[in-house]
Design a protein around this motif. Structure first.
Motif: not given
Length: 405
Positions: A257-260, A270-273, A227-233, A298-299
């Motif tokens: 909106g795409f990520f949310a 979502v894989m985070l480092l 669940q990563f909607a709050e990380l969308a920005p 990726t980003g």
């Protein structure tokens, strides 16, 4: 065989209709997703809803259904209308020349397009109980008629892999379409039972690179979030740092909106480092799609890539995740051939097929796309001690399907 297929086509009355407003409601998935088998997630209703949140010039998504003479559904396809900027598809020299011409002709090499496929993911554009010959012919005829009605210049049918879709290639050639090579997609086969086995199959040079990457990035912590909607920005901002550095293939812009929206899908992770201070050094958006793990985007900042080794660490961790979750392969998407092939990816060559309303311009586009705009072939890497068999991405295959109940 070809004759019998043509006879079947002439005897089958197939119509193409827009799916309509009900498609975008939750109930719209019921009659659509029964046509989407495992490995074809990019054509599912929930993914197309997510793709509505991307931005492209003139983008308007139009899912369509194929129906037989009795009005019974026989397939589904993703289509959309947009504007293609031909300059984005060429090399930097072509882009510079085009921008000079645009001083006098602002619309030079900009085309209104009816496109068949999915802008946010690679995959054969139609799933149907019809033969691929029948389905592709029906869709191509509909798109040509739609281009006339909309006064669009081009029809594009995308993501055709010749060895996986030989019948489609034959049909499109016969109908006057010309191939436009796309950047290769990169697929890592995963016939390994563990990440250690994957490492053991590597040649010493690439095993050393992996060990060096892990040592260099030891301070980074891997976290997989469902669940990563709050990380969308944050995700959007990190993705945008890559987009702003790109010089080619800048058609598609991802949004918050795409990520949310992706966060709502059970297939999405979502894989985070994360750094020791919990800040995000980089991320990868993943979709678990039957036998395939899809590394969607990726980003990370330029500094994170150069000074912290973020990109290679992400690629290795995506491979690890695929192995540990029983996937047969990872589709790593297009571009950045070198890094992806250095972790074991193999190139899969796909094409878009283009038809212009003007026969003369069709010929010109055919020459242009096969020469000046043709992507350079990737430099092969010999990563493993023994050849690893290629795993065909099922999303690129053209076989007829039976809808699920």
């Amino acid at each position: 065989m070809r004759g019998s297929s043509a006879e079947r086509l002439s005897s089958v009355e197939v119509t193409v209709r827009e799916a309509g407003g009900a498609f975008w409601k939750d109930g719209g998935a019921r009659d659509w997703d029964c046509w989407v088998p495992d490995g074809h997630f990019n054509l599912s209703q929930r993914f197309l809803k997510c793709a509505q949140h991307i931005q492209m010039d003139g983008f308007h998504q139009v899912p369509v259904t194929l129906s037989d003479g009795r009005g019974q559904p026989v397939g589904v396809a993703a289509t959309y209308r947009n504007t293609i900027d031909g300059a984005d598809l060429g090399n930097e020299r072509i882009q510079q020349a085009v921008h000079l011409v645009r001083g006098a002709a602002p619309r030079f090499l900009k085309y209104g397009v009816i496109e068949v496929g999915n802008p946010a993911g690679v995959g054969f554009p139609v799933r149907s109980s019809l033969s691929s010959t029948e389905a592709i012919t029906t869709l191509a005829r509909w798109a040509q008629a739609e281009a006339d009605r909309q006064r669009a210049s081009l029809v594009v049918i995308r993501d055709i892999e010749p060895t996986a879709a030989p019948c489609a290639v034959e049909v499109l050639r016969r109908m006057g379409f010309v191939p436009s090579p796309l950047p290769a997609a990169f697929v890592v086969p995963l016939p390994f039972t563990s990440f250690n086995e994957y490492k053991a199959h590597m040649r010493a040079r690439y095993r050393g690179r992996l060990a060096g990457c892990m040592k260099e990035t030891a301070s980074l912590r891997v976290e997989v979030v469902e669940q990563f909607a709050e990380l969308a920005p944050q995700l959007t901002a990190l993705w945008r740092t890559l987009y702003d550095r790109a010089t080619q293939y800048r058609r598609l812009v991802l949004t918050e909106g795409f990520f949310a929206s992706a966060s709502d899908m059970p297939e999405a992770k979502v894989m985070l480092l994360r750094r020791p201070d919990d800040s995000i050094a980089g991320f990868g958006l993943l979709f678990v799609d039957g036998p395939m793990l899809r590394f969607s985007c990726t980003g990370f900042s330029r500094e994170a890539a150069l000074e912290e080794g973020v990109y290679f660490r992400l690629l290795y961790e995506v491979v690890r995740y695929g192995i540990e979750h029983g996937c047969k392969a990872v589709n790593m998407g297009m571009t950045t051939a070198g890094p992806k092939m250095s972790v074991g990816a193999q190139p899969v060559h796909v094409s878009a097929w283009i038809w212009h309303r003007s026969a003369l311009q069709r010929q010109g586009l055919g020459w242009l796309t096969q020469n000046l705009m043709k992507p350079p072939p990737p430099v092969e890497r010999n990563v493993f001690k023994e050849d690893v068999p290629v795993f065909q991405d099922p999303a690129l295959a053209e076989q007829p399907i039976t809808p699920r109940p």
